[in-house]
Design an enzyme around this catalytic site. Structure first.
Site: not given
Length: 312
Positions: A226, A106, A228, A104
């Site tokens: 998705d 960002d 989280h 992941d």
């Protein structure tokens, strides 16, 4: 010859021609018009989940989901109602959950080209994966040893992962650490559906046979979900109008006139499709939707299998 005899002869000839033409329109439903196949092997691939600033197009987030040699089972059934036409249904499914990986990334600083945050999750599970394909092939060229034609069909493919544990580095390395082992961090599902067109070919020499198929679509619809888990947030995206390219290569050997052992390789590529995104806060129930090109979905995968085909 008498006039009545001539008329009778003409009627007989015309009647025979009519019966022959009529019989050509009747589909073949005899057992030898059906073929079944089963094979087993491995699936590997990689999916991308992207988030963008819809106004500027700047990438904000990217999650890379990998599939590592997941065991699958394939099935295939074909019917040849006419010599020039084949109807086919085929598909595959994962036999059990398998190994994967997730990274992941960002980009929280718009003035920085490199990522600011990264988490890695080697303990990612591929929960399931499957695909079905319904198609028709029209054979335009045929001979004893080969045939070639066009195909059209509908295909749907699904993937599911769960990432657990792992490590993180946030704010350019200012904050680092590990997620608790075995704790769910992110769950992700993808679904691709599309009509497609393509080309098909077959060549046989003695007991060896080679089949090839190329598929293309400009009409892919993709959905994802998705979760989280640690933030109690759900992200959902939908895209349409992206492209797909696929190929199937199948080589086999007839051990009997009706039975063939074969190996098959398939490759599929779903180009990135962009669309809107929805964020749902599972605690408050609040939902925010962003239109435009706020999200992206893509995948590429391949399978390698071996099995047995039988014509009745």
């Amino acid at each position: 010859m008498k006039k009545s005899s001539i008329v009778a002869t003409i009627i007989t000839i015309l009647s025979g021609s009519a019966n022959a033409a009529s019989s050509q329109l009747i589909p073949n439903i005899s057992p030898d018009s059906f073929t079944v196949a089963a094979s087993t092997g491995m699936l590997s691939g990689k999916s991308h989940e992207m988030l963008y600033d819809a106004e500027t197009g700047r990438k904000i987030s990217q999650l890379d989901w990998k599939i590592k040699n997941v065991a699958i089972l394939k099935g295939d059934i074909s019917w040849d109602p006419y010599s020039f036409l084949t109807l086919n249904a085929r598909g595959w499914t994962s036999l059990a959950s398998g190994s994967g990986n997730m990274d992941d990334y960002d980009w929280m600083n718009e003035n920085q080209s490199e990522w600011t945050d990264h988490s890695s999750h080697p303990a990612t599970n591929v929960n399931h994966a499957n695909e079905y394909d319904l198609n028709v092939k029209g054979w335009l060229l045929q001979d004893e040893n080969y045939k070639a034609g066009i195909t059209a069909g509908y295909q749907e493919t699904r993937f599911s992962w769960t990432a657990t544990g792992g490590s993180y580095s946030y704010n350019n390395g200012a904050y680092t650490g590990n997620f608790p082992k075995g704790v769910r961090v992110i769950g992700y599902n993808q679904r691709f559906s599309m009509p497609y067109i393509g080309l098909a070919g077959q060549y046989r020499i003695n007991d060896f046979e080679l089949n090839a198929l190329f598929k293309f679509s400009d009409w892919v619809r993709a959905h994802d979900n998705d979760e989280h888990y640690m933030r109690d947030l759900t992200f959902r995206e939908k895209t349409s109008g992206s492209r797909y390219y696929g190929t199937v290569i199948n080589a086999g050997y007839y051990v009997t006139p009706n039975a063939k052992v074969f190996a098959e390789f398939t490759y599929s590529k779903y180009d990135e499709g962009k669309g809107g995104t929805q964020t749902i806060d599972k605690n408050s129930g609040d939902s925010v939707s962003i239109g435009g090109d706020a999200a992206g979905i893509s995948n590429k995968n391949y399978t390698v299998t071996a099995g047995l085909q039988y014509r009745f």
